[in-house]
Write a protein that holds these residues in place. Sequence first.
Motif, PDB file in Angstrom:
ATOM      1  N   LEU A  75       0.947  -1.276  -0.006  1.00 34.97           N
ATOM      2  CA  LEU A  75      -0.094  -0.056   0.069  1.00 34.97           C
ATOM      3  C   LEU A  75       0.658   1.264  -0.127  1.00 34.97           C
ATOM      4  N   ASP A  76       2.035   1.145   0.885  1.00 37.80           N
ATOM      5  CA  ASP A  76       2.840   2.570   0.762  1.00 37.80           C
ATOM      6  C   ASP A  76       3.589   2.702  -0.656  1.00 37.80           C
ATOM      7  N   ILE A  77       3.914   1.589  -1.372  1.00 40.34           N
ATOM      8  CA  ILE A  77       4.515   1.938  -2.443  1.00 40.34           C
ATOM      9  C   ILE A  77       3.620   2.261  -3.613  1.00 40.34           C
ATOM     10  N   TYR A  78       2.234   1.910  -3.351  1.00 43.09           N
ATOM     11  CA  TYR A  78       1.028   2.171  -4.208  1.00 43.09           C
ATOM     12  C   TYR A  78       0.774   3.863  -4.101  1.00 43.09           C
ATOM     13  N   ARG A  79       0.850   4.149  -2.767  1.00 46.55           N
ATOM     14  CA  ARG A  79       0.514   5.478  -2.373  1.00 46.55           C
ATOM     15  C   ARG A  79       1.826   6.445  -3.124  1.00 46.55           C
ATOM     16  N   ILE A  80       2.978   5.906  -2.997  1.00 43.77           N
ATOM     17  CA  ILE A  80       4.228   6.660  -3.430  1.00 43.77           C
ATOM     18  C   ILE A  80       4.031   6.969  -4.952  1.00 43.77           C
ATOM     19  N   MET A  81       3.432   5.803  -5.844  1.00 42.58           N
ATOM     20  CA  MET A  81       3.278   6.118  -7.009  1.00 42.58           C
ATOM     21  C   MET A  81       2.043   6.795  -7.477  1.00 42.58           C
ATOM     22  N   THR A  82       1.300   7.138  -6.347  1.00 41.55           N
ATOM     23  CA  THR A  82       0.126   7.814  -6.675  1.00 41.55           C
ATOM     24  C   THR A  82       0.146   9.065  -7.772  1.00 41.55           C
ATOM     25  N   PRO A  83       1.161  10.001  -7.597  1.00 43.57           N
ATOM     26  CA  PRO A  83       1.270  11.086  -8.632  1.00 43.57           C
ATOM     27  C   PRO A  83       1.624  10.539 -10.127  1.00 43.57           C
ATOM     28  N   VAL A  84       2.455   9.720 -10.097  1.00 41.92           N
ATOM     29  CA  VAL A  84       2.613   9.274 -11.356  1.00 41.92           C
ATOM     30  C   VAL A  84       1.603   8.482 -12.036  1.00 41.92           C
ATOM     31  N   ILE A  85       0.764   7.678 -11.390  1.00 40.22           N
ATOM     32  CA  ILE A  85      -0.400   6.796 -11.643  1.00 40.22           C
ATOM     33  C   ILE A  85      -1.617   7.814 -12.150  1.00 40.22           C
ATOM     34  N   LEU A  86      -1.625   9.024 -11.466  1.00 36.86           N
ATOM     35  CA  LEU A  86      -2.616  10.093 -11.743  1.00 36.86           C
ATOM     36  C   LEU A  86      -2.310  10.787 -13.100  1.00 36.86           C
ATOM     37  N   ARG A  87      -1.154  10.957 -13.165  1.00 35.00           N
ATOM     38  CA  ARG A  87      -0.718  11.428 -14.371  1.00 35.00           C
ATOM     39  C   ARG A  87      -1.147  10.641 -15.719  1.00 35.00           C
ATOM     40  N   ILE A  88      -1.001   9.423 -15.508  1.00 36.53           N
ATOM     41  CA  ILE A  88      -1.066   8.303 -16.457  1.00 36.53           C
ATOM     42  C   ILE A  88      -2.629   8.214 -16.860  1.00 36.53           C
ATOM     43  N   MET A  89      -3.291   8.307 -15.761  1.00 39.37           N
ATOM     44  CA  MET A  89      -4.826   8.219 -15.821  1.00 39.37           C
ATOM     45  C   MET A  89      -5.367   9.410 -16.621  1.00 39.37           C
ATOM     46  N   GLN A  90      -4.862  10.593 -16.069  1.00 38.74           N
ATOM     47  CA  GLN A  90      -5.227  11.680 -16.828  1.00 38.74           C
ATOM     48  C   GLN A  90      -4.986  11.880 -18.179  1.00 38.74           C
ATOM     49  N   ARG A  91      -4.264  11.120 -18.650  1.00 35.47           N
ATOM     50  CA  ARG A  91      -3.800  11.215 -20.087  1.00 35.47           C
ATOM     51  C   ARG A  91      -4.735  10.476 -20.991  1.00 35.47           C
ATOM     52  N   GLY A  92      -5.397  11.157 -21.875  1.00 35.13           N
ATOM     53  CA  GLY A  92      -6.240  10.557 -22.781  1.00 35.13           C
ATOM     54  C   GLY A  92      -7.394   9.908 -22.235  1.00 35.13           C
ATOM     55  N   LYS A  93      -7.788  10.648 -21.141  1.00 38.31           N
ATOM     56  CA  LYS A  93      -9.299  10.133 -20.699  1.00 38.31           C
ATOM     57  C   LYS A  93     -10.141  11.075 -20.829  1.00 38.31           C
ATOM     58  N   THR A  94     -11.223  10.767 -21.422  1.00 37.55           N
ATOM     59  CA  THR A  94     -12.173  11.657 -21.768  1.00 37.55           C
ATOM     60  C   THR A  94     -13.421  11.303 -20.878  1.00 37.55           C
ATOM     61  N   ARG A  95     -14.302  12.210 -20.905  1.00 34.41           N
ATOM     62  CA  ARG A  95     -15.538  11.988 -20.095  1.00 34.41           C
ATOM     63  C   ARG A  95     -16.419  10.697 -20.751  1.00 34.41           C
ATOM     64  N   ARG A  96     -16.300  10.499 -22.046  1.00 36.64           N
ATOM     65  CA  ARG A  96     -17.158   9.250 -22.383  1.00 36.64           C
ATOM     66  C   ARG A  96     -16.372   7.998 -21.928  1.00 36.64           C
ATOM     67  N   THR A  97     -15.289   8.057 -21.792  1.00 39.17           N
ATOM     68  CA  THR A  97     -14.560   6.824 -21.369  1.00 39.17           C
ATOM     69  C   THR A  97     -14.699   6.659 -19.883  1.00 39.17           C
ATOM     70  N   ILE A  98     -14.932   7.742 -19.237  1.00 37.33           N
ATOM     71  CA  ILE A  98     -15.106   7.552 -17.797  1.00 37.33           C
ATOM     72  C   ILE A  98     -16.641   7.168 -17.514  1.00 37.33           C
ATOM     73  N   GLU A  99     -17.493   7.723 -18.021  1.00 35.58           N
ATOM     74  CA  GLU A  99     -18.961   7.230 -17.897  1.00 35.58           C
ATOM     75  C   GLU A  99     -19.178   6.172 -18.447  1.00 35.58           C
ATOM     76  N   GLY A 100     -18.355   5.619 -19.335  1.00 37.75           N
ATOM     77  CA  GLY A 100     -18.628   4.411 -20.097  1.00 37.75           C
ATOM     78  C   GLY A 100     -17.898   3.485 -19.474  1.00 37.75           C
ATOM     79  N   GLU A 101     -16.752   3.245 -20.559  1.00 39.40           N
ATOM     80  CA  GLU A 101     -15.721   1.992 -20.374  1.00 39.40           C
ATOM     81  C   GLU A 101     -15.261   1.946 -18.724  1.00 39.40           C
ATOM     82  N   THR A 102     -14.676   2.960 -18.383  1.00 39.47           N
ATOM     83  CA  THR A 102     -13.848   2.776 -16.888  1.00 39.47           C
ATOM     84  C   THR A 102     -15.160   2.373 -15.783  1.00 39.47           C
TER      85      THR A 102
END
Lengths: 241, 241
Positions: free
Chosen positions: A177-204
């Motif tokens: 969990l600690d390691i996951y938390r450490i990577m939070t900022p990087v994962i967040l940037r990954i998620m925000q990349r190429g994510k549109t409202r449609r994919t969130i409401e739909g696929e994700t």
Amino acid sequence: MIPDRETSFPGAADEIARASGSAVDAVLAQIRQMIVEGGLKVGDKLPTERELCERFASSRNTVREAMRMLKAFGVVEVRPKVGATIVDQRMNRAFDLFSFNVTEISRQTFDDIQGFRELIETGSVTQIFAAIQPSDLSDLREINREMVRAKSVIEASEHDLRFHTRLVSIIGNKSILDIYRIMTPVILRIMQRGKTRRTIEGETFREHEAILDAAERRDALAFQYLMRTHLRAGLWTFEDG
Amino acid sequence: MIPDRETSFPGAADEIARASGSAVDAVLAQIRQMIVEGGLKVGDKLPTERELCERFASSRNTVREAMRMLKAFGVVEVRPKVGATIVDQRMNRAFDLFSFNVTEISRQTFDDIQGFRELIETGSVTQIFAAIQPSDLSDLREINREMVRAKSVIEASEHDLRFHTRLVSIIGNKSILDIYRIMTPVILRIMQRGKTRRTIEGETFREHEAILDAAERRDALAFQYLMRTHLRAGLWTFEDG
DNA sequence: CGACTCATTTGTTGGTCCAGATTTCATCCT
DNA sequence: AGGATGAAATCTGGACCAACAAATGAGTCG
């Protein structure tokens, strides 16, 4: 083994507080030695700055810069009038470390991070199924709904990450969990990349729901398959590169 | 979401370099802003300390302490008579972070760390088998032999860790390798606990060899089983607690 | 028991001095 | 004259000092 670290934390095999060039480093090493050999534990207090000055025969500014270093490392917390207290907030510092974005996410980084998450989130299916409670599932479904209700892509990504972090927390392994938390900022940037409202409401949303359904009926193979495809989605963002 | 960070790195949502209490933090935030909004990249140089003093209307010592902070975070490298250069040594800093041992390894920590390693080292069997080369195997066997020839338990533990790190490197995932490197100090302490010369020359060596044999004949089940039991050995050290 | 004072300690500032790197520029040789 | 050379001026970070401001714990007095 240890790479070049010009002005780094004094290594374990250092000589007795030998000055490794800088006077601040020397004081840093001596304070470190004082902590480990003095058997100081979390909660104990360090001597006052002025006492350290005369003990190490250094100026106050030098001691202060060493203190600032320890503070940056999350080893001490210093408050006016009360002095420096030994703490262990290194995990928080590691978190801060990666919230400072200097480089852009590359295709390689994306692959690596998602590969790591795949290893964690699909590999721990046994532990998750063993520990998961109905309350966990309802929490996760609620987080998933909140994600859809989010007003922005940024906010939705945070809920998305919260979903996965909550899932990982079920494993019951603090280190993971600690390691996951450490990577939070990087994962967040990954998620925000190429994510549109449609994919969130739909696929994700649907993929999250399917994963939870698989968890509810303890279908390990489905859980792993769904998680894997879920994590590998978004790769298309980099395909053109 | 983000935990309490009293004097931490300025978060992304901070106002425009507002002083969050400390003057040093204010300068830190402004320098950070200067880096991200100025589009400064790795290799670029920051203004001189004295220039930052007048730009931020702060004393030189305050700027110096902020610099010391950035240095601790591995964001800048400052050389005398040259100035501060932007670097990205945060991984090395994360490594240093955990080389400072303030707390003793607990049974819980042992379980968590080994659980994490189990997830990584047994879960990645597919990638390892896909990528492993004969040269990797000979390297690993050589490391294993060096471990037996080691003169001390400490040294043997380092070879032991090198063995596992080398194995993990075969996965070809930089993030996983980085994380493994970050945990190096903790893993080393775990290894050194309750490890005697006999166990090194005997069990550890043989278990490593068996793991390599399984890898050589691409026997995934054996590889995972052997690795699992290998990592779970050493638990007895804590059993009395 | 509460308000107040005081002493201690950290926070911040504006300096000084130093050693070494960098740049400038006058000098010298070809 | 033009380029090489070396010495001097300048610039920069490192270390240090003295002093003051602010915060706060502790003791004191009403």
